[in-house]
Design a protein around this motif. Structure first.
Motif, PDB file in Angstrom:
ATOM      1  N   SER A 179    -135.748  89.916 -25.644  1.00 15.98           N
ATOM      2  CA  SER A 179    -135.196  91.234 -25.961  1.00 15.98           C
ATOM      3  C   SER A 179    -133.731  91.156 -26.352  1.00 15.98           C
ATOM      4  O   SER A 179    -132.999  90.268 -25.916  1.00 15.98           O
ATOM      5  CB  SER A 179    -135.332  92.175 -24.756  1.00 15.98           C
ATOM      6  N   MET A 180    -133.328  92.136 -27.160  1.00 19.50           N
ATOM      7  CA  MET A 180    -131.919  92.338 -27.489  1.00 19.50           C
ATOM      8  C   MET A 180    -131.503  93.703 -26.951  1.00 19.50           C
ATOM      9  O   MET A 180    -132.206  94.696 -27.165  1.00 19.50           O
ATOM     10  CB  MET A 180    -131.694  92.283 -29.001  1.00 19.50           C
ATOM     11  N   ILE A 181    -130.377  93.737 -26.236  1.00 20.93           N
ATOM     12  CA  ILE A 181    -129.829  94.983 -25.706  1.00 20.93           C
ATOM     13  C   ILE A 181    -128.638  95.352 -26.581  1.00 20.93           C
ATOM     14  O   ILE A 181    -127.673  94.584 -26.672  1.00 20.93           O
ATOM     15  CB  ILE A 181    -129.370  94.838 -24.234  1.00 20.93           C
ATOM     16  N   ILE A 182    -128.712  96.523 -27.223  1.00 16.76           N
ATOM     17  CA  ILE A 182    -127.681  96.881 -28.198  1.00 16.76           C
ATOM     18  C   ILE A 182    -127.409  98.383 -28.186  1.00 16.76           C
ATOM     19  O   ILE A 182    -128.353  99.181 -28.237  1.00 16.76           O
ATOM     20  CB  ILE A 182    -128.100  96.401 -29.615  1.00 16.76           C
ATOM     21  N   PRO A 183    -126.112  98.771 -28.106  1.00 16.75           N
ATOM     22  CA  PRO A 183    -125.765 100.183 -28.259  1.00 16.75           C
ATOM     23  C   PRO A 183    -125.675 100.530 -29.745  1.00 16.75           C
ATOM     24  O   PRO A 183    -124.907  99.888 -30.470  1.00 16.75           O
ATOM     25  CB  PRO A 183    -124.399 100.310 -27.570  1.00 16.75           C
ATOM     26  N   VAL A 184    -126.467 101.509 -30.194  1.00 16.81           N
ATOM     27  CA  VAL A 184    -126.540 101.826 -31.624  1.00 16.81           C
ATOM     28  C   VAL A 184    -126.061 103.253 -31.877  1.00 16.81           C
ATOM     29  O   VAL A 184    -126.513 104.199 -31.223  1.00 16.81           O
ATOM     30  CB  VAL A 184    -127.985 101.652 -32.154  1.00 16.81           C
ATOM     31  N   GLY A 185    -125.131 103.376 -32.831  1.00 17.31           N
ATOM     32  CA  GLY A 185    -124.616 104.693 -33.190  1.00 17.31           C
ATOM     33  C   GLY A 185    -123.166 104.582 -33.599  1.00 17.31           C
ATOM     34  O   GLY A 185    -122.528 103.555 -33.374  1.00 17.31           O
ATOM     35  N   ARG A 186    -122.603 105.639 -34.164  1.00 23.08           N
ATOM     36  CA  ARG A 186    -121.230 105.581 -34.645  1.00 23.08           C
ATOM     37  C   ARG A 186    -120.248 106.153 -33.629  1.00 23.08           C
ATOM     38  O   ARG A 186    -119.460 105.422 -33.055  1.00 23.08           O
ATOM     39  CB  ARG A 186    -121.125 106.280 -36.008  1.00 23.08           C
ATOM     40  N   GLY A 212    -132.583  85.984 -24.895  1.00 25.75           N
ATOM     41  CA  GLY A 212    -132.045  87.335 -24.803  1.00 25.75           C
ATOM     42  C   GLY A 212    -130.756  87.417 -25.598  1.00 25.75           C
ATOM     43  O   GLY A 212    -130.051  86.410 -25.758  1.00 25.75           O
ATOM     44  N   ILE A 213    -130.466  88.598 -26.140  1.00 20.66           N
ATOM     45  CA  ILE A 213    -129.212  88.832 -26.858  1.00 20.66           C
ATOM     46  C   ILE A 213    -128.618  90.121 -26.313  1.00 20.66           C
ATOM     47  O   ILE A 213    -129.324  91.118 -26.141  1.00 20.66           O
ATOM     48  CB  ILE A 213    -129.425  88.943 -28.383  1.00 20.66           C
ATOM     49  N   ILE A 214    -127.315  90.099 -26.036  1.00 22.11           N
ATOM     50  CA  ILE A 214    -126.628  91.280 -25.534  1.00 22.11           C
ATOM     51  C   ILE A 214    -125.437  91.574 -26.439  1.00 22.11           C
ATOM     52  O   ILE A 214    -124.647  90.679 -26.736  1.00 22.11           O
ATOM     53  CB  ILE A 214    -126.220  91.101 -24.054  1.00 22.11           C
ATOM     54  N   ILE A 215    -125.342  92.808 -26.907  1.00 26.30           N
ATOM     55  CA  ILE A 215    -124.266  93.232 -27.804  1.00 26.30           C
ATOM     56  C   ILE A 215    -123.333  94.127 -27.002  1.00 26.30           C
ATOM     57  O   ILE A 215    -123.767  95.124 -26.422  1.00 26.30           O
ATOM     58  CB  ILE A 215    -124.812  94.034 -29.011  1.00 26.30           C
ATOM     59  N   THR A 216    -122.044  93.806 -26.999  1.00 32.16           N
ATOM     60  CA  THR A 216    -121.107  94.548 -26.150  1.00 32.16           C
ATOM     61  C   THR A 216    -120.185  95.462 -26.967  1.00 32.16           C
ATOM     62  O   THR A 216    -119.089  95.796 -26.533  1.00 32.16           O
ATOM     63  CB  THR A 216    -120.268  93.579 -25.301  1.00 32.16           C
ATOM     64  N   ALA A 217    -120.647  95.869 -28.159  1.00 30.00           N
ATOM     65  CA  ALA A 217    -119.911  96.833 -28.989  1.00 30.00           C
ATOM     66  C   ALA A 217    -120.935  97.706 -29.699  1.00 30.00           C
ATOM     67  O   ALA A 217    -122.104  97.326 -29.842  1.00 30.00           O
ATOM     68  CB  ALA A 217    -119.030  96.106 -30.001  1.00 30.00           C
ATOM     69  N   GLY A 218    -120.485  98.897 -30.129  1.00 30.30           N
ATOM     70  CA  GLY A 218    -121.408  99.843 -30.746  1.00 30.30           C
ATOM     71  C   GLY A 218    -121.670  99.501 -32.207  1.00 30.30           C
ATOM     72  O   GLY A 218    -120.758  99.484 -33.034  1.00 30.30           O
ATOM     73  N   ALA A 219    -122.935  99.234 -32.537  1.00 25.54           N
ATOM     74  CA  ALA A 219    -123.315  98.889 -33.907  1.00 25.54           C
ATOM     75  C   ALA A 219    -123.863 100.133 -34.619  1.00 25.54           C
ATOM     76  O   ALA A 219    -124.578 100.926 -34.013  1.00 25.54           O
ATOM     77  CB  ALA A 219    -124.378  97.796 -33.896  1.00 25.54           C
TER      78      ALA A 219
END
Length: 212
Positions: A170-177, A147-154
């Motif tokens: 799975s990768m959990i990622i917040p996407v957007g500017r 699993g991969i977790i992203i803690t900043a908005g990409a």
């Protein structure tokens, strides 16, 4: 120090995020066990058990407990899973992952935060692997991850990180500017990925390079 008062405040926080929709008992138990006040300067401890993000220095925040719980719940962690966390920050999210039995590899681009969290978490009894580096590149030498977790908005989904997922992971990622959509990307095969969206959130931006 973790007092009865702190534990009582944590129990109240757990009830609050459960009412907001966190249903996984393992996640709720982990949030209830991690002493969040220990990630705060002493003068700000009264904010530790509010369900809010809070500044931690270096232009970063300690994430809102609901957001930490939400991302963690989406990961579906099993004990012993190898999890890559991109953006150690305060270390709070990493502590929750370790509390759930994950083997955590956490990467942070800002030396100030890396030094602070890599000292604090072991003192609290949380053992994990810390790295100073560019989160966009991940840790290919330790891949594949469960699993991969992203803690900043990409701004978009980093392909290099997708390739570090195990099949079925799975990768959990917040996407957007400006605001982000929480996305779960699952690696279906060597070349195929599926994607699910889970609503709007706000994160600090995911930046490239290392700040020394």
């Amino acid at each position: 120090m973790d007092t009865f008062r702190h534990k009582g405040l944590r129990n109240r926080l757990v009830q609050e995020i459960a009412q907001k929709g966190i249903t996984c008992n393992k996640v709720l138990r982990a949030i209830g066990n991690v002493p969040r006040h220990m990630f705060f300067e002493s003068s700000f401890i009264q904010f530790a058990y509010q369900d809010k993000a809070f500044p931690i220095g270096a232009g970063q925040t300690i994430s809102q407990p609901f957001t930490v719980a939400f991302q963690t719940q989406l990961l579906n962690i099993k004990r012993g899973d190898r999890i890559l966390e991109v953006g150690t920050g305060s270390g709070y999210q990493a502590a929750v992952l370790v509390e759930m039995g994950a083997k955590v590899f956490s990467i942070e681009r800002q030396r100030e935060l890396y030094l602070k969290s890599s000292k604090l978490l072991p003192q609290m009894g949380y053992q994990l692997s810390f790295f100073l580096g560019d989160g966009y590149k991940g840790l290919p030498q330790f891949a594949p991850f469960d699993g991969i977790i992203i803690t900043a908005g990409a701004p978009d989904i980093p392909e290099e990180l997708l390739l570090q997922l195990a099949i079925g992971a799975s990768m959990i990622i917040p996407v957007g500017r400006k605001t982000q959509t929480m996305i779960r990307v699952t690696r279906v095969s060597e070349t195929e990925f599926s994607q699910e969206d889970f609503g709007k959130f706000e994160f600090v931006p995911m930046l490239k390079g290392v700040v020394k």
